[in-house]
Scaffold this active site. Sequence first.
Site: not given
Ligand code: EPZ
Length: 416
Positions: A329, A119, A124-125, A307, A95, A399, A23-24, A127-128
């Site tokens: 995470v 969610c 899910r900010p 996950d 998202r 989903r 999916k991802n 900022d990065l």
């Molecule tokens: C991806 O989400 C995956 N989704 C998620 O899978 C997965 O859990 C996650 O990566 C971590 O591996 C997709 O690929 C579509 P992150 P993503 O940005 O990109 C913080 C599933 O069930 N963060 O790595 O949104 C954030 O709050 C889904 O398939 C910031 O602080 O994850 C979180 O605590 C769920 N600022 C952490 O980083 C930012 O700008 C990880 O988020 C971005 C993220």
Amino acid sequence: MKNTLFIEGGYPLQGQVRVSGAKNAGLVLMVASIMAEGETILDNVPRIKDVEVLIQILEDLGVRISWNRDGSLSICPPSSGLKTQTSYELSKKLRASNLLLGALLGSQGEAQVSLPGGCDIGSRPMDLHIKGVQALGAEVDVEYGYIYATSKERSGSRVYLDFPSVGATENIIMMAAKTPGQTVIENAAKEPEIVDLANFINSMGGRIRGAGTDVIKIEGVPTLTAGRYAIIPDRIEAGTYMIAAAITGGEILVENVIPTHLHPIIAKLQETGAQVEEVKQGVLVKAAQHITPVDIKTLPYPGFPTDMQSQMMALLCHAQGSSIIVENVFENRFQIVDELKRMGARIKVEGHTAVVEGGTRLSGAKVRATDLRAGAALVLAALAADGVTEIEDAGHIFRGYEKIEDKLKSLGAKVR
Ligand code: EPZ
């Protein structure tokens, strides 16, 4: 989402199951396809709800998309006039629509992407993501629930990610792929889906090196030429079925996997006593007589995947003793605890730590799926529980798990 799954537990699952495309990886490669000239054909894209929603979002932007008879997905962006504002209604369902920020800035020089709602697993900010595209020259405003970004003047740059965010890494890669100059991402995410994205863009003429390590270098190119590409198998779906064998006392051959992507899951499952063997067709999992408690710390890849955290929690409810799970995470990914407690689980949560007492046999109950992976974990708990479990809002599960009902039934599960 109103769908209810009924599962009668207590049947050891036996047989083999074929893992679908990731999916991802599918979601981000579909988005990256809009940067290419011509028709992209993606093989192995799973037919799941999130993919259907992303198809609607891309079609709304003017992209022509269709499933081919051979099961592949064709994606044709318009040669001109791609809309650059995503529909608020559609994007809040997914998202991953936030990945359009980098693809639109890289290919159109502007983007209006709705801020994804938080969610159930956290705020899910972004900022990065914003720090990254600004480093490459984008002007960004955030208002009315939208990110407004323009990048007429853009050039490669160095970006340090405070956290190895998967989505932020993907957005920067996609923008940098068509931004003149060299971009260097430091502390980049190393997930297999990032490597798949880099391989995909390189197959279209992109110049990305270092994907899979924490330093990724991207040379911008003026054109990406569409082609055909097969996405990687879903390591989280694979892990979910591996735990289905371990939790029901069964034996399952999980086919169509890339073993290295599963090493963190294989290692922890073996520590619980399950027999896990890499064989030619995939991974063979045989349940242990007794489940040994283990401690889990979720971390960015190659650490134990967040996950898979809820799915491990379901398994560890049956362990002979206490296990400690630390979720590093996401800030709020223990919703499943209250649902498992309704099935008789004994779990204590303190902040980012959950202590799973184990030593219980769960019993069927009426529970609710709060998010995709919690829903999958409730399915696992139900398969091993005494009696019938009713899982409400099972739409969350559809989903991300292609044909989950058929796959479980083919393994002997009593599901409807
Ligand atoms: C991806 O989400 C995956 N989704 C998620 O899978 C997965 O859990 C996650 O990566 C971590 O591996 C997709 O690929 C579509 P992150 P993503 O940005 O990109 C913080 C599933 O069930 N963060 O790595 O949104 C954030 O709050 C889904 O398939 C910031 O602080 O994850 C979180 O605590 C769920 N600022 C952490 O980083 C930012 O700008 C990880 O988020 C971005 C993220």
